[in-house]
Design an enzyme around this catalytic site. Structure first.
Site, PDB file in Angstrom:
ATOM      1  N   TYR A  40     -14.019  -2.348 -11.881  1.00  0.00           N
ATOM      2  CA  TYR A  40     -14.636  -1.930 -13.131  1.00  0.00           C
ATOM      3  C   TYR A  40     -13.517  -1.795 -14.169  1.00  0.00           C
ATOM      4  O   TYR A  40     -12.646  -0.929 -14.031  1.00  0.00           O
ATOM      5  CB  TYR A  40     -15.355  -0.582 -12.968  1.00  0.00           C
ATOM      6  CG  TYR A  40     -16.383  -0.552 -11.868  1.00  0.00           C
ATOM      7  CD1 TYR A  40     -17.737  -0.753 -12.132  1.00  0.00           C
ATOM      8  CD2 TYR A  40     -16.005  -0.316 -10.541  1.00  0.00           C
ATOM      9  CE1 TYR A  40     -18.678  -0.715 -11.120  1.00  0.00           C
ATOM     10  CE2 TYR A  40     -16.944  -0.286  -9.519  1.00  0.00           C
ATOM     11  CZ  TYR A  40     -18.274  -0.480  -9.813  1.00  0.00           C
ATOM     12  OH  TYR A  40     -19.208  -0.445  -8.803  1.00  0.00           O
ATOM     13  N   TYR A  41     -13.540  -2.639 -15.200  1.00  0.00           N
ATOM     14  CA  TYR A  41     -12.495  -2.632 -16.225  1.00  0.00           C
ATOM     15  C   TYR A  41     -12.964  -1.879 -17.466  1.00  0.00           C
ATOM     16  O   TYR A  41     -14.139  -1.921 -17.823  1.00  0.00           O
ATOM     17  CB  TYR A  41     -12.117  -4.065 -16.596  1.00  0.00           C
ATOM     18  CG  TYR A  41     -11.298  -4.756 -15.531  1.00  0.00           C
ATOM     19  CD1 TYR A  41      -9.905  -4.678 -15.535  1.00  0.00           C
ATOM     20  CD2 TYR A  41     -11.921  -5.467 -14.512  1.00  0.00           C
ATOM     21  CE1 TYR A  41      -9.158  -5.307 -14.549  1.00  0.00           C
ATOM     22  CE2 TYR A  41     -11.169  -6.094 -13.523  1.00  0.00           C
ATOM     23  CZ  TYR A  41      -9.796  -6.016 -13.551  1.00  0.00           C
ATOM     24  OH  TYR A  41      -9.056  -6.630 -12.568  1.00  0.00           O
ATOM     25  N   PHE A  42     -11.984  -1.210 -18.118  1.00  0.00           N
ATOM     26  CA  PHE A  42     -12.299  -0.383 -19.280  1.00  0.00           C
ATOM     27  C   PHE A  42     -11.407  -0.748 -20.463  1.00  0.00           C
ATOM     28  O   PHE A  42     -10.241  -1.098 -20.297  1.00  0.00           O
ATOM     29  CB  PHE A  42     -12.099   1.102 -18.949  1.00  0.00           C
ATOM     30  CG  PHE A  42     -13.109   1.644 -17.980  1.00  0.00           C
ATOM     31  CD1 PHE A  42     -14.249   2.282 -18.426  1.00  0.00           C
ATOM     32  CD2 PHE A  42     -12.928   1.483 -16.613  1.00  0.00           C
ATOM     33  CE1 PHE A  42     -15.192   2.767 -17.540  1.00  0.00           C
ATOM     34  CE2 PHE A  42     -13.859   1.962 -15.708  1.00  0.00           C
ATOM     35  CZ  PHE A  42     -15.001   2.608 -16.174  1.00  0.00           C
ATOM     36  N   VAL A  85     -15.921  -2.739 -19.790  1.00  0.00           N
ATOM     37  CA  VAL A  85     -15.788  -4.113 -20.264  1.00  0.00           C
ATOM     38  C   VAL A  85     -16.599  -5.056 -19.401  1.00  0.00           C
ATOM     39  O   VAL A  85     -17.519  -5.724 -19.865  1.00  0.00           O
ATOM     40  CB  VAL A  85     -14.309  -4.551 -20.271  1.00  0.00           C
ATOM     41  CG1 VAL A  85     -14.175  -6.020 -20.678  1.00  0.00           C
ATOM     42  CG2 VAL A  85     -13.490  -3.667 -21.191  1.00  0.00           C
TER      43      VAL A  85
END
Length: 200
Positions: free
Chosen positions: A51-53, A121
């Site tokens: 999970y990208y932020f 993202v």
């Protein structure tokens, strides 16, 4: 001799430089034969989701950084990746820390980041089969990744201190060539997926 579990522990506890080469592999058979020939130790296939932020006040696309939560089965890790250096390989600082296991802890950390202004993202899902290889007092991890929406890739990776960076990169390049891998890709799976979405 270090095993795969030792590699992950070493990676989590030390803010080392990650030296990595990534390759697209249309056919796994040759690579699997080479891994067997050199005596690489196969680990269990892992179900991973990343999970990208996005940072609330810093553009990670411009700074070439990344903040990621990774789920490996029920295990959870949070990772910072620094800017990539301009070399043939992908070299960057990586700091990875484990936190409480399970989906509830994962959901709480995601919520906390969002409350602080970080924005999700994109997720990256993959099945990863790791291989551990020790050669000339250096530990390598070779992985075969089945990435949802992208296909099959191999990564050759080691960790190094700044002062041994040149030798470590040369060792990664040499091992990749020994495994019959060519045309390394510097773009991350996240970058590939986002570019794919833009092109469609």
């Amino acid at each position: 001799m270090p095993n795969i579990a030792d590699f992950y522990f070493y990676q989590r506890r030390s803010p080392m430089l990650e030296i990595e080469q990534k390759f697209r592999i249309p056919d796994q058979s040759q690579l699997l034969a080479q891994l067997e020939q050199i005596g690489a130790e196969q680990g269990a296939t892992l179900d991973q989701e990343d999970y990208y932020f996005a940072h609330p006040s810093r553009n990670f696309v411009e700074t070439d950084e990344a903040l990621r939560i990774r789920r490996i089965g029920t295990e959870n890790h949070i990772t910072y990746k620094g800017p990539k250096r301009a070399t043939v390989s992908k070299i960057r600082k990586e700091i990875e820390l484990a936190f409480e296991t399970g989906p509830e802890a994962l959901a709480q950390l995601k919520e906390m980041l969002e409350l602080l202004g970080f924005q999700p993202v994109r997720n990256v899902k993959k099945q990863r089969t790791p291989y551990s290889f020790h050669h000339e007092q250096r530990h390598f991890e070779i992985t075969i990744d089945e990435v949802e929406g992208l296909g099959t890739f191999a990564e050759v990776e080691t960790l190094a201190e700044e002062e041994e960076l040149e030798q470590a990169e040369a060792a990664v390049i040499q091992l990749a060539e020994q495994l019959g891998l060519s045309s390394p890709i510097r773009t991350s799976y996240l970058g590939m997926l986002m570019q794919q979405a833009e092109d469609s």
